[in-house]
Motif scaffolding. Structure first.
Motif, PDB file in Angstrom:
ATOM      1  N   MET A  36      -1.166  -5.435 -45.199  1.00  0.00           N
ATOM      2  CA  MET A  36      -0.513  -4.247 -44.652  1.00  0.00           C
ATOM      3  C   MET A  36      -1.541  -3.181 -44.293  1.00  0.00           C
ATOM      4  N   ALA A  37      -2.501  -2.970 -45.193  1.00  0.00           N
ATOM      5  CA  ALA A  37      -3.541  -1.968 -44.952  1.00  0.00           C
ATOM      6  C   ALA A  37      -4.422  -2.380 -43.770  1.00  0.00           C
ATOM      7  N   ILE A  38      -4.748  -3.660 -43.688  1.00  0.00           N
ATOM      8  CA  ILE A  38      -5.593  -4.162 -42.591  1.00  0.00           C
ATOM      9  C   ILE A  38      -4.879  -4.001 -41.251  1.00  0.00           C
ATOM     10  N   ARG A  39      -3.601  -4.348 -41.197  1.00  0.00           N
ATOM     11  CA  ARG A  39      -2.836  -4.206 -39.955  1.00  0.00           C
ATOM     12  C   ARG A  39      -2.761  -2.738 -39.526  1.00  0.00           C
ATOM     13  N   ALA A  40      -2.571  -1.847 -40.477  1.00  0.00           N
ATOM     14  CA  ALA A  40      -2.515  -0.424 -40.155  1.00  0.00           C
ATOM     15  C   ALA A  40      -3.856   0.054 -39.593  1.00  0.00           C
ATOM     16  N   TYR A  41      -4.950  -0.412 -40.184  1.00  0.00           N
ATOM     17  CA  TYR A  41      -6.288  -0.064 -39.692  1.00  0.00           C
ATOM     18  C   TYR A  41      -6.490  -0.601 -38.281  1.00  0.00           C
ATOM     19  N   GLN A  42      -6.066  -1.824 -38.031  1.00  0.00           N
ATOM     20  CA  GLN A  42      -6.214  -2.425 -36.702  1.00  0.00           C
ATOM     21  C   GLN A  42      -5.407  -1.658 -35.658  1.00  0.00           C
ATOM     22  N   GLN A  43      -4.209  -1.241 -36.019  1.00  0.00           N
ATOM     23  CA  GLN A  43      -3.392  -0.452 -35.093  1.00  0.00           C
ATOM     24  C   GLN A  43      -4.066   0.878 -34.777  1.00  0.00           C
ATOM     25  N   ASN A  44      -4.654   1.486 -35.793  1.00  0.00           N
ATOM     26  CA  ASN A  44      -5.346   2.756 -35.589  1.00  0.00           C
ATOM     27  C   ASN A  44      -6.580   2.581 -34.703  1.00  0.00           C
ATOM     28  N   GLU A  45      -7.324   1.491 -34.927  1.00  0.00           N
ATOM     29  CA  GLU A  45      -8.517   1.216 -34.127  1.00  0.00           C
ATOM     30  C   GLU A  45      -8.165   1.013 -32.653  1.00  0.00           C
ATOM     31  N   LYS A  46      -7.015   0.398 -32.396  1.00  0.00           N
ATOM     32  CA  LYS A  46      -6.576   0.152 -31.018  1.00  0.00           C
ATOM     33  C   LYS A  46      -5.784   1.329 -30.456  1.00  0.00           C
ATOM     34  N   GLN A  47      -5.693   2.403 -31.252  1.00  0.00           N
ATOM     35  CA  GLN A  47      -4.964   3.607 -30.863  1.00  0.00           C
ATOM     36  C   GLN A  47      -3.504   3.295 -30.524  1.00  0.00           C
ATOM     37  N   GLN A  48      -2.936   2.397 -31.315  1.00  0.00           N
ATOM     38  CA  GLN A  48      -1.535   2.050 -31.153  1.00  0.00           C
ATOM     39  C   GLN A  48      -0.681   2.877 -32.105  1.00  0.00           C
ATOM     40  N   GLU A  49       0.595   2.918 -31.807  1.00  0.00           N
ATOM     41  CA  GLU A  49       1.523   3.600 -32.704  1.00  0.00           C
ATOM     42  C   GLU A  49       1.583   2.853 -34.035  1.00  0.00           C
ATOM     43  N   LEU A  50       1.487   3.587 -35.125  1.00  0.00           N
ATOM     44  CA  LEU A  50       1.516   2.963 -36.443  1.00  0.00           C
ATOM     45  C   LEU A  50       2.914   2.443 -36.748  1.00  0.00           C
ATOM     46  N   VAL A  51       3.000   1.127 -36.998  1.00  0.00           N
ATOM     47  CA  VAL A  51       4.263   0.503 -37.390  1.00  0.00           C
ATOM     48  C   VAL A  51       4.049  -0.129 -38.757  1.00  0.00           C
ATOM     49  N   TRP A  52       4.760   0.376 -39.735  1.00  0.00           N
ATOM     50  CA  TRP A  52       4.632  -0.131 -41.104  1.00  0.00           C
ATOM     51  C   TRP A  52       5.996  -0.017 -41.777  1.00  0.00           C
ATOM     52  N   GLU A  53       6.796  -1.067 -41.657  1.00  0.00           N
ATOM     53  CA  GLU A  53       8.134  -1.093 -42.235  1.00  0.00           C
ATOM     54  C   GLU A  53       8.142  -2.042 -43.426  1.00  0.00           C
ATOM     55  N   HIS A  54       8.466  -1.508 -44.594  1.00  0.00           N
ATOM     56  CA  HIS A  54       8.459  -2.321 -45.815  1.00  0.00           C
ATOM     57  C   HIS A  54       9.421  -1.713 -46.828  1.00  0.00           C
ATOM     58  N   ASP A  55      10.527  -2.401 -47.069  1.00  0.00           N
ATOM     59  CA  ASP A  55      11.537  -1.932 -48.024  1.00  0.00           C
ATOM     60  C   ASP A  55      11.743  -3.001 -49.089  1.00  0.00           C
ATOM     61  N   TRP A  56      11.301  -2.699 -50.298  1.00  0.00           N
ATOM     62  CA  TRP A  56      11.445  -3.667 -51.389  1.00  0.00           C
ATOM     63  C   TRP A  56      12.896  -3.708 -51.853  1.00  0.00           C
ATOM     64  N   GLY A 159       3.929  -5.295 -37.932  1.00  0.00           N
ATOM     65  CA  GLY A 159       4.182  -4.124 -38.763  1.00  0.00           C
ATOM     66  C   GLY A 159       5.460  -4.222 -39.578  1.00  0.00           C
ATOM     67  N   ILE A 160       6.047  -5.406 -39.625  1.00  0.00           N
ATOM     68  CA  ILE A 160       7.301  -5.627 -40.353  1.00  0.00           C
ATOM     69  C   ILE A 160       7.013  -6.523 -41.552  1.00  0.00           C
ATOM     70  N   TYR A 161       7.288  -6.020 -42.752  1.00  0.00           N
ATOM     71  CA  TYR A 161       6.943  -6.749 -43.970  1.00  0.00           C
ATOM     72  C   TYR A 161       8.157  -6.866 -44.885  1.00  0.00           C
ATOM     73  N   GLY A 162       8.468  -8.080 -45.271  1.00  0.00           N
ATOM     74  CA  GLY A 162       9.537  -8.310 -46.223  1.00  0.00           C
ATOM     75  C   GLY A 162      10.891  -8.531 -45.566  1.00  0.00           C
ATOM     76  N   ALA A 163      11.799  -9.119 -46.340  1.00  0.00           N
ATOM     77  CA  ALA A 163      13.099  -9.549 -45.845  1.00  0.00           C
ATOM     78  C   ALA A 163      13.970  -8.393 -45.358  1.00  0.00           C
ATOM     79  N   GLU A 164      13.996  -7.296 -46.109  1.00  0.00           N
ATOM     80  CA  GLU A 164      14.873  -6.180 -45.747  1.00  0.00           C
ATOM     81  C   GLU A 164      14.445  -5.534 -44.435  1.00  0.00           C
ATOM     82  N   ALA A 165      13.164  -5.252 -44.298  1.00  0.00           N
ATOM     83  CA  ALA A 165      12.659  -4.652 -43.065  1.00  0.00           C
ATOM     84  C   ALA A 165      12.855  -5.593 -41.881  1.00  0.00           C
TER      85      ALA A 165
END
Length: 233
Positions: A36-56, A159-165
């Motif tokens: 999750m952290a790596i994907r967020a860093y990659q999105q930031n490096e590519k100047q993309q919109e941060l997508v991080w959806e994770h609901d336990w 940027g989508i992690y887990g079953a709920e998200a």
């Protein structure tokens, strides 16, 4: 001698910390994974919109359809093995020696160990740590807990992690409400969730859905038959 003592102390500290880490996740939700952290860093490096959806969510709030779909899709020996599918590993070794196309042999337990505790890039070092953490979670967690952590942590879209998200993203509903077809669609994208789409389904995804649904029907009937046999003993 000092160097050996230092290395031995480092080894003991690593074992102690890793065991405590694994024990904490036996009961606590996993808030973030290295991927999750790596994907967020990659999105930031590519100047993309941060997508991080994770609901336990707890296992009770994840559809039985999705639980069965991912087992049928990823690891049909999950309930029987001790973390490693020896036959699948031997097949990969044979294919490697025969220069055939490589296919993964990772079990759900191995994928859980990798996703929760390690980095995604392949290497022999990571494989070694993966085997170690797989052994730990198999010894310290129940199979149900391994599956619960797996379903709450794996990547199921960009940027989508887990079953709920994933359920909300792909089908606009809770993970507890997924139908068999929707569960099979999500399970279909797990080999490459950054490229494949659960909805709308491509012809490739539709083929995988049909295969997974057939496996779900067979696997569910087989387990029900075994349960009935055990009830009569």
């Amino acid at each position: 001698m000092r160097i050996f003592r230092f290395l031995f102390k480092c080894f003991l500290w690593f074992v102690a910390i890793s065991v405590i880490w694994v024990l904490l996740y036996k009961w606590l939700p996993v808030p973030v994974t290295p991927l999750m952290a790596i994907r967020a860093y990659q999105q930031n490096e590519k100047q993309q919109e941060l997508v991080w959806e994770h609901d336990w969510v707890s296992m009770d709030n994840i559809s039985k359809n999705l639980q069965l779909a991912v087992i049928c899709s990823e690891d049909q020996k999950f309930e029987k093995h001790n973390g490693f599918d020896v036959q699948a590993i031997e097949k990969v070794i044979r294919n490697t020696s025969e220069e055939k196309k490589l296919r993964g042999a990772s079990t759900i337990s191995q994928q859980t160990a990798k996703n929760v505790f390690l980095w995604p890039r392949r290497s022999w070092l990571r494989k070694g740590f993966e085997a170690y953490f797989t052994f730990l979670i198999e010894q310290l967690w129940s199979k149900e807990r391994i599956l619960e952590v797996y379903l709450n942590s794996i990547e199921m879209g960009d940027g989508i992690y887990g079953a709920e998200a994933a359920s909300k993203f792909w089908f606009n509903k809770s993970a507890s409400k997924l139908s068999k077809l929707e569960a099979a669609a999500i399970a279909s994208i797990l080999p490459n969730p950054l490229v494949l789409r659960a909805s709308p389904a491509t012809s490739y995804i539709e083929q995988r859905e049909k295969w997974i649904l057939k496996q779900m029907e067979y696997y569910g009937a087989f387990n029900l038959q075994n349960e009935n046999k055990s009830n009569y003993k």
